[in-house]
Scaffold this motif. Structure first.
Motif, PDB file in Angstrom:
ATOM      1  N   ASN A  72    -140.939  17.259  17.112  1.00  0.00           N
ATOM      2  CA  ASN A  72    -141.891  18.327  16.797  1.00  0.00           C
ATOM      3  C   ASN A  72    -141.833  18.655  15.312  1.00  0.00           C
ATOM      4  OD1 ASN A  72    -142.601  18.676  19.542  1.00  0.00           O
ATOM      5  ND2 ASN A  72    -140.776  19.925  19.849  1.00  0.00           N
ATOM      6  N   ALA A  73    -142.794  19.431  14.853  1.00  0.00           N
ATOM      7  CA  ALA A  73    -142.773  19.915  13.472  1.00  0.00           C
ATOM      8  C   ALA A  73    -141.569  20.828  13.294  1.00  0.00           C
ATOM      9  CB  ALA A  73    -144.064  20.661  13.159  1.00  0.00           C
ATOM     10  N   GLY A  74    -140.956  20.767  12.119  1.00  0.00           N
ATOM     11  CA  GLY A  74    -139.833  21.638  11.820  1.00  0.00           C
ATOM     12  C   GLY A  74    -138.775  20.940  10.995  1.00  0.00           C
ATOM     13  N   LEU A  75    -137.686  21.651  10.752  1.00  0.00           N
ATOM     14  CA  LEU A  75    -136.565  21.170   9.946  1.00  0.00           C
ATOM     15  C   LEU A  75    -135.543  20.478  10.838  1.00  0.00           C
ATOM     16  CD1 LEU A  75    -134.883  21.114   7.273  1.00  0.00           C
ATOM     17  CD2 LEU A  75    -133.913  23.292   8.023  1.00  0.00           C
ATOM     18  N   TYR A  76    -135.111  19.280  10.431  1.00  0.00           N
ATOM     19  CA  TYR A  76    -134.084  18.523  11.140  1.00  0.00           C
ATOM     20  C   TYR A  76    -132.940  18.218  10.191  1.00  0.00           C
ATOM     21  CZ  TYR A  76    -137.489  17.723  14.830  1.00  0.00           C
ATOM     22  OH  TYR A  76    -138.398  17.899  15.845  1.00  0.00           O
ATOM     23  N   VAL A  77    -131.725  18.360  10.692  1.00  0.00           N
ATOM     24  CA  VAL A  77    -130.533  17.966   9.957  1.00  0.00           C
ATOM     25  C   VAL A  77    -129.868  16.861  10.769  1.00  0.00           C
ATOM     26  CG1 VAL A  77    -128.292  18.677   9.049  1.00  0.00           C
ATOM     27  CG2 VAL A  77    -130.221  20.271   8.979  1.00  0.00           C
ATOM     28  N   VAL A  78    -129.614  15.725  10.120  1.00  0.00           N
ATOM     29  CA  VAL A  78    -128.902  14.627  10.760  1.00  0.00           C
ATOM     30  C   VAL A  78    -127.433  14.789  10.402  1.00  0.00           C
ATOM     31  CG1 VAL A  78    -128.634  12.128  10.948  1.00  0.00           C
ATOM     32  CG2 VAL A  78    -130.911  13.111  10.541  1.00  0.00           C
ATOM     33  N   GLU A  79    -126.608  15.040  11.409  1.00  0.00           N
ATOM     34  CA  GLU A  79    -125.170  15.181  11.206  1.00  0.00           C
ATOM     35  C   GLU A  79    -124.501  13.914  11.711  1.00  0.00           C
ATOM     36  OE1 GLU A  79    -124.216  18.696  13.439  1.00  0.00           O
ATOM     37  OE2 GLU A  79    -124.884  20.016  11.829  1.00  0.00           O
ATOM     38  N   TRP A  80    -123.569  13.384  10.929  1.00  0.00           N
ATOM     39  CA  TRP A  80    -122.878  12.164  11.339  1.00  0.00           C
ATOM     40  C   TRP A  80    -121.387  12.267  11.066  1.00  0.00           C
ATOM     41  CZ3 TRP A  80    -120.232   9.480   7.614  1.00  0.00           C
ATOM     42  CH2 TRP A  80    -120.581   9.756   6.291  1.00  0.00           C
ATOM     43  N   ARG A  81    -120.649  11.491  11.852  1.00  0.00           N
ATOM     44  CA  ARG A  81    -119.193  11.417  11.682  1.00  0.00           C
ATOM     45  C   ARG A  81    -118.791   9.991  12.029  1.00  0.00           C
ATOM     46  NH1 ARG A  81    -117.470  16.040  14.159  1.00  0.00           N
ATOM     47  NH2 ARG A  81    -117.932  15.107  16.153  1.00  0.00           N
ATOM     48  N   GLY A  82    -117.788   9.475  11.355  1.00  0.00           N
ATOM     49  CA  GLY A  82    -117.363   8.111  11.631  1.00  0.00           C
ATOM     50  C   GLY A  82    -115.990   7.810  11.069  1.00  0.00           C
ATOM     51  N   LEU A  83    -115.618   6.561  11.241  1.00  0.00           N
ATOM     52  CA  LEU A  83    -114.327   6.072  10.797  1.00  0.00           C
ATOM     53  C   LEU A  83    -114.563   4.926   9.832  1.00  0.00           C
ATOM     54  CD1 LEU A  83    -111.208   6.132  11.248  1.00  0.00           C
ATOM     55  CD2 LEU A  83    -111.583   4.392  12.999  1.00  0.00           C
ATOM     56  N   GLY A  84    -114.055   5.062   8.613  1.00  0.00           N
ATOM     57  CA  GLY A  84    -114.168   3.992   7.633  1.00  0.00           C
ATOM     58  C   GLY A  84    -113.262   2.832   8.008  1.00  0.00           C
ATOM     59  N   ALA A  85    -113.563   1.650   7.522  1.00  0.00           N
ATOM     60  CA  ALA A  85    -112.749   0.466   7.810  1.00  0.00           C
ATOM     61  C   ALA A  85    -111.316   0.641   7.320  1.00  0.00           C
ATOM     62  CB  ALA A  85    -113.384  -0.770   7.188  1.00  0.00           C
ATOM     63  N   ASP A  86    -111.121   1.543   6.351  1.00  0.00           N
ATOM     64  CA  ASP A  86    -109.776   1.805   5.829  1.00  0.00           C
ATOM     65  C   ASP A  86    -109.034   2.867   6.638  1.00  0.00           C
ATOM     66  OD1 ASP A  86    -111.160   4.076   5.119  1.00  0.00           O
ATOM     67  OD2 ASP A  86    -110.768   3.910   2.967  1.00  0.00           O
ATOM     68  N   GLY A  87    -109.656   3.365   7.727  1.00  0.00           N
ATOM     69  CA  GLY A  87    -109.001   4.324   8.607  1.00  0.00           C
ATOM     70  C   GLY A  87    -109.297   5.780   8.307  1.00  0.00           C
ATOM     71  N   HIS A  88    -110.040   6.074   7.251  1.00  0.00           N
ATOM     72  CA  HIS A  88    -110.349   7.462   6.913  1.00  0.00           C
ATOM     73  C   HIS A  88    -111.510   7.993   7.754  1.00  0.00           C
ATOM     74  CE1 HIS A  88    -107.947   6.549   3.328  1.00  0.00           C
ATOM     75  NE2 HIS A  88    -107.713   7.857   3.329  1.00  0.00           N
ATOM     76  N   ILE A  89    -111.396   9.245   8.156  1.00  0.00           N
ATOM     77  CA  ILE A  89    -112.474   9.917   8.878  1.00  0.00           C
ATOM     78  C   ILE A  89    -113.487  10.401   7.851  1.00  0.00           C
ATOM     79  CG2 ILE A  89    -113.070  11.889  10.321  1.00  0.00           C
ATOM     80  CD1 ILE A  89    -110.233  11.631  11.532  1.00  0.00           C
ATOM     81  N   LEU A  90    -114.753  10.121   8.111  1.00  0.00           N
ATOM     82  CA  LEU A  90    -115.834  10.479   7.202  1.00  0.00           C
ATOM     83  C   LEU A  90    -116.886  11.267   7.964  1.00  0.00           C
ATOM     84  CD1 LEU A  90    -116.146   6.890   5.785  1.00  0.00           C
ATOM     85  CD2 LEU A  90    -115.059   8.801   4.627  1.00  0.00           C
ATOM     86  N   ASP A  91    -117.575  12.140   7.257  1.00  0.00           N
ATOM     87  CA  ASP A  91    -118.689  12.856   7.873  1.00  0.00           C
ATOM     88  C   ASP A  91    -119.667  13.293   6.795  1.00  0.00           C
ATOM     89  OD1 ASP A  91    -117.360  14.943   6.670  1.00  0.00           O
ATOM     90  OD2 ASP A  91    -117.032  16.076   8.494  1.00  0.00           O
ATOM     91  N   GLY A  92    -120.834  13.697   7.234  1.00  0.00           N
ATOM     92  CA  GLY A  92    -121.838  14.168   6.299  1.00  0.00           C
ATOM     93  C   GLY A  92    -123.098  14.573   7.030  1.00  0.00           C
ATOM     94  N   ALA A  93    -124.112  14.898   6.249  1.00  0.00           N
ATOM     95  CA  ALA A  93    -125.385  15.338   6.820  1.00  0.00           C
ATOM     96  C   ALA A  93    -126.495  15.146   5.783  1.00  0.00           C
ATOM     97  CB  ALA A  93    -125.310  16.807   7.222  1.00  0.00           C
TER      98      ALA A  93
END
Length: 113
Positions: A86-107
């Motif tokens: 629908n029309a409106g504001l969307y935020v894509v939130e993501w989280r993951g694991l880097g190949a080096d083992g670090h936890i990463l996230d962002g939006a």
């Protein structure tokens, strides 16, 4: 004092190099205003990552999980069907694991007008 300033400058300039798996590009782009809803959400990373969560947050309230069945392995490029938005504001939130083992996230966010 010159040595201290030189060292500080080197550390500041090196910070982006230390990022583990930065998000390089998205479609839609962060802050983009779209006249039509996107058919898919695309995320491209600088190095391999295994995503553990990707969701859309609609109008800062309702979380819409995205189909992650095709994103179970380490990769640099991911795409997710966006279905009907629908029309409106969307935020894509993501989280993951880097190949080096670090936890990463962002939006990142986009607006459908």
């Amino acid at each position: 004092m010159k040595i201290f300033l030189s060292l500080a400058l080197c550390l500041i300039l090196a910070t982006p190099i230390l990022a583990h798996s930065p998000l390089r590009h998205t479609t839609p782009e962060d802050g983009e205003r779209l006249s039509m809803p996107p058919e898919e959400i695309v995320m491209k990373f600088g190095s391999d990552i295994r995503l553990t969560l990707v969701q859309l947050v609609y109008q800062n309230d309702t979380a819409i999980p995205l189909d992650m069945s095709g994103a179970t392995e380490f990769a640099t490029n991911f795409s997710f069907p966006a279905n009907t938005l629908n029309a409106g504001l969307y935020v894509v939130e993501w989280r993951g694991l880097g190949a080096d083992g670090h936890i990463l996230d962002g939006a990142f966010e986009f607006t459908v007008e």
